[in-house]
Design a protein around this motif. Structure first.
Motif, PDB file in Angstrom:
ATOM      1  N   TYR A 148      36.388  40.686  47.207  1.00 60.70           N
ATOM      2  CA  TYR A 148      36.932  41.458  46.092  1.00 60.70           C
ATOM      3  C   TYR A 148      37.135  42.917  46.486  1.00 60.70           C
ATOM      4  CZ  TYR A 148      37.141  44.032  41.728  1.00 60.70           C
ATOM      5  OH  TYR A 148      37.519  44.892  40.734  1.00 60.70           O
ATOM      6  N   ARG A 189      40.688  44.925  46.449  1.00 54.11           N
ATOM      7  CA  ARG A 189      40.928  45.965  45.470  1.00 54.11           C
ATOM      8  C   ARG A 189      41.056  47.354  46.106  1.00 54.11           C
ATOM      9  NH1 ARG A 189      36.203  47.245  41.348  1.00 54.11           N
ATOM     10  NH2 ARG A 189      37.546  49.035  41.006  1.00 54.11           N
ATOM     11  N   PRO A 196      34.442  42.580  38.306  1.00 55.34           N
ATOM     12  CA  PRO A 196      34.439  41.262  37.669  1.00 55.34           C
ATOM     13  C   PRO A 196      33.314  40.378  38.184  1.00 55.34           C
ATOM     14  CG  PRO A 196      36.046  41.272  39.437  1.00 55.34           C
ATOM     15  CD  PRO A 196      35.440  42.658  39.406  1.00 55.34           C
ATOM     16  N   GLY A 205      35.167  36.749  35.439  1.00 58.82           N
ATOM     17  CA  GLY A 205      35.994  37.942  35.493  1.00 58.82           C
ATOM     18  C   GLY A 205      35.378  39.045  34.655  1.00 58.82           C
ATOM     19  N   ASN A 206      36.197  39.693  33.794  1.00 61.10           N
ATOM     20  CA  ASN A 206      35.696  40.782  32.946  1.00 61.10           C
ATOM     21  C   ASN A 206      35.512  40.339  31.500  1.00 61.10           C
ATOM     22  OD1 ASN A 206      37.814  42.658  34.979  1.00 61.10           O
ATOM     23  ND2 ASN A 206      35.613  43.077  34.882  1.00 61.10           N
ATOM     24  N   PHE A 207      35.261  39.053  31.322  1.00 59.16           N
ATOM     25  CA  PHE A 207      35.146  38.502  29.965  1.00 59.16           C
ATOM     26  C   PHE A 207      34.115  39.251  29.124  1.00 59.16           C
ATOM     27  CE2 PHE A 207      32.736  35.652  27.147  1.00 59.16           C
ATOM     28  CZ  PHE A 207      33.724  35.356  26.234  1.00 59.16           C
ATOM     29  N   GLN A 234      32.956  42.304  29.276  1.00 53.73           N
ATOM     30  CA  GLN A 234      33.406  43.632  28.847  1.00 53.73           C
ATOM     31  C   GLN A 234      34.523  43.550  27.812  1.00 53.73           C
ATOM     32  OE1 GLN A 234      33.199  42.619  32.124  1.00 53.73           O
ATOM     33  NE2 GLN A 234      32.709  44.345  33.471  1.00 53.73           N
ATOM     34  N   THR A 262      42.830  47.867  36.556  1.00 54.58           N
ATOM     35  CA  THR A 262      42.840  46.438  36.857  1.00 54.58           C
ATOM     36  C   THR A 262      41.753  45.713  36.073  1.00 54.58           C
ATOM     37  OG1 THR A 262      43.595  46.911  39.114  1.00 54.58           O
ATOM     38  CG2 THR A 262      42.745  44.707  38.691  1.00 54.58           C
ATOM     39  N   ILE A 263      42.159  44.607  35.450  1.00 56.81           N
ATOM     40  CA  ILE A 263      41.255  43.747  34.693  1.00 56.81           C
ATOM     41  C   ILE A 263      41.404  42.332  35.224  1.00 56.81           C
ATOM     42  CG2 ILE A 263      41.012  42.616  32.446  1.00 56.81           C
ATOM     43  CD1 ILE A 263      39.580  45.196  32.514  1.00 56.81           C
ATOM     44  N   HIS A 264      40.300  41.594  35.224  1.00 60.70           N
ATOM     45  CA  HIS A 264      40.352  40.193  35.638  1.00 60.70           C
ATOM     46  C   HIS A 264      40.215  39.294  34.409  1.00 60.70           C
ATOM     47  CE1 HIS A 264      39.867  41.856  39.618  1.00 60.70           C
ATOM     48  NE2 HIS A 264      40.014  40.643  40.146  1.00 60.70           N
ATOM     49  N   ARG A 291      39.649  34.523  36.754  1.00 58.46           N
ATOM     50  CA  ARG A 291      39.812  34.877  38.171  1.00 58.46           C
ATOM     51  C   ARG A 291      41.151  35.550  38.434  1.00 58.46           C
ATOM     52  NH1 ARG A 291      38.498  29.444  41.376  1.00 58.46           N
ATOM     53  NH2 ARG A 291      39.961  28.625  39.831  1.00 58.46           N
ATOM     54  N   PRO A 348      43.553  38.578  38.457  1.00 53.38           N
ATOM     55  CA  PRO A 348      43.643  40.035  38.323  1.00 53.38           C
ATOM     56  C   PRO A 348      44.964  40.438  37.668  1.00 53.38           C
ATOM     57  CG  PRO A 348      44.103  39.402  40.586  1.00 53.38           C
ATOM     58  CD  PRO A 348      43.728  38.146  39.870  1.00 53.38           C
TER      59      PRO A 348
END
Length: 497
Positions: free
Chosen positions: A26, A30, A39, A44-46, A48, A70-72, A75, A77
């Motif tokens: 990752y 990134r 993430p 991922g960023n669920f 948050q 960037t948000i995931h 999986r 992005p």
């Protein structure tokens, strides 16, 4: 026997190894991507994103990470873009690069990965060009479409008169009126407001959008391969649209049975004729297949009818919430048109207050707050970040429509956002309810014509009263996600005699 301590040591070691491997992969990926929260594997960023709701969380992250981050989603992005300047850069300045359609799992299942909305490359160019030219041939954006919209507006007037000044929820009837305009262009027919089967289809369509915009619908878009098998309200999204899909397929069959190539009646006829022409040219790599006809017809109806009806419902809600607006609109209508002549599109040029009100209704109702996801068709550098080809990018249109740099009171209904000091209509660059650039909504001119003729005709004939004290009238959406869903409310239609 196995030593339990050794097994535990091995398992912890393997977990640590894979965690370090994931983090290293990752971190490497990134390096040139915009910043964002770290993430978790699979999730991922669920965590948050769901703490305050998806859209509020994304807007809050914009305050923390800046206009591009960037948000995931699981999986996947995705680069999020907020604010007028950054969205303008993506949709207009670099519009040719971000011309692809990104991943939208719920619609990919809707349309079976076919049709105009999900198309990319040459397929998208062919379908869009054909659709634009065909709809223009049948009057979209031209004066010739004015007459059927005027007629539909009169049907609305007659129906609302029949309510005999009783409180009434107008949302489904407004939805039917909006659907009839696009149905005439695509299917060559209109539906009566008393058609129970059709009204059920429209009700189911609205309910489906409510579920898509709920947390369950958002979860499906993040984890489609998992949520497909998990029970919950999201499982009703697709069955709710089954009757509409069957209606589209049945309409196409009827068109094929009665087709006269020398006299096309509507969009479906033109598509069928083009399909036959393409069959004769075996060297042509064509997009004109049955699956694209079904998906594109379904898509144009779903998008055109739903978003227009939601905007109209919000408009009526604002009219009864702010009766002083009606007073000014009544004065302008009486002065420019009178109470007997049917409103015409050309009247808009002499009605700056109505024009400004409609723009403000579209801005504040913010029907599609998250816009539609795009994808980079080439490698590109965006504000110093290097995004590889295929990167999904989501311009949040709500952050444009509520950008304080563009609108003086972004969270309040304020007609002066579109009026100058002399009371004349003024444009605002932050007005992007239809997105912008080459992938702009193809129905923009149709929607603008509908809203003007519907609102002007209704206010020419009626004074709209709230069934409750306007101060107690809630105008906040009941769901905010893919779409802002208006609350239920009742209106009293008082004829202006």
């Amino acid at each position: 026997m196995l030593d339990l301590n050794n097994v535990t040591f091995v398992l912890v070691g393997l977990f640590t190894f894979f965690l370090v491997l994931y983090y290293s992969k990752y971190s490497w990926r990134r390096r040139s991507m915009p910043p964002g929260p770290f993430p978790l594997p699979i999730l991922g960023n669920f965590l948050q994103l769901q703490s305050e709701g998806l859209l509020p969380s994304l807007i809050k992250m914009g305050d923390k990470y800046g206009p591009i981050f960037t948000i995931h989603f699981g999986r996947r992005p995705t680069v999020i873009v907020v604010g007028y300047q950054a969205v303008k850069e993506v949709l207009l300045d670099l519009g040719d690069v971000f011309l692809g359609r990104g991943s939208i799992p719920v619609f990919e299942r809707f349309y079976n990965k076919s049709g105009l909305t999900l198309a990319n490359g040459d397929l998208w160019k062919q379908l869009r060009q054909f659709s634009l030219l065909t709809l223009k041939d049948f009057g979209m954006g031209k004066k010739t479409l004015e007459e059927p919209i005027q007629a539909e507006a009169q049907y609305l007037v007659d129906y609302f008169r029949s309510t005999n000044k009783q409180p009434f929820n107008p949302s489904t009837v407004l939805s039917c009126a909006s659907s009839n305009i696009i149905a005439d262009l695509v299917f060559g027919r209109r539906f009566e407001y008393t058609d129970e089967k059709w009204m059920k289809i429209l009700h189911d369509m609205r309910e489906s959008f409510e579920k898509i915009s709920s947390v369950w619908g958002q979860l499906y878009d993040m984890y489609p391969s998992i949520m497909k098998y998990i029970p919950g309200p999201h499982q009703k999204i697709f069955p709710l649209l089954k009757d509409l899909e069957e209606m589209v397929r049945e309409s196409i069959k009827n068109h094929k049975d009665t087709l006269d190539p020398a006299c096309p009646r509507d969009y479906i006829d033109c598509f069928l004729i083009r399909m036959e022409h393409e069959k004769l040219d075996s060297d042509t790599d064509t997009c004109f297949h049955y699956k694209h006809l079904v998906a594109t017809s379904f898509d144009m109806f779903l998008g055109g009818a739903e978003t227009t009806s939601v905007t109209t419902s919000f408009g009526v809600l604002y009219f009864i919430k702010y009766p002083e607006i009606q007073d000014k609109l009544h004065e302008e209508i009486d002065r420019v048109i009178g109470r007997t002549r049917d409103p015409r599109v050309e009247d808009r040029n002499q009605m700056p207050y109505m024009n400004a009100i409609i723009h403000e209704v579209q801005r504040i109702s913010d029907v599609l707050p998250m816009g539609c996801i795009r994808s980079a068709v080439n490698n590109v550098t965006l504000r110093g970040y290097h995004l590889p080809k295929g990167t999904d990018i989501l311009p949040l249109l709500t952050t444009v429509l509520h950008d304080p740099a563009q609108f003086e009171t972004p969270e309040k209904f304020n007609v002066n956002h579109f009026l100058d000091e002399n009371g004349k209509f003024k444009k605002n660059n932050g007005f992007m309810p239809f997105a912008a650039g080459k992938r702009l909504c193809i129905g923009e001119s149709l929607v603008r014509m509908e809203l003007f003729l519907f609102f002007t005709t209704l206010l020419q004939k009626f004074t709209l009263k709230s069934a409750v004290d306007p101060k107690n009238l809630d105008i906040a959406p009941t769901e905010t996600g893919l779409e802002n869903i208006p609350p239920n409310y009742k209106v009293i239609f008082l004829p202006r005699e």
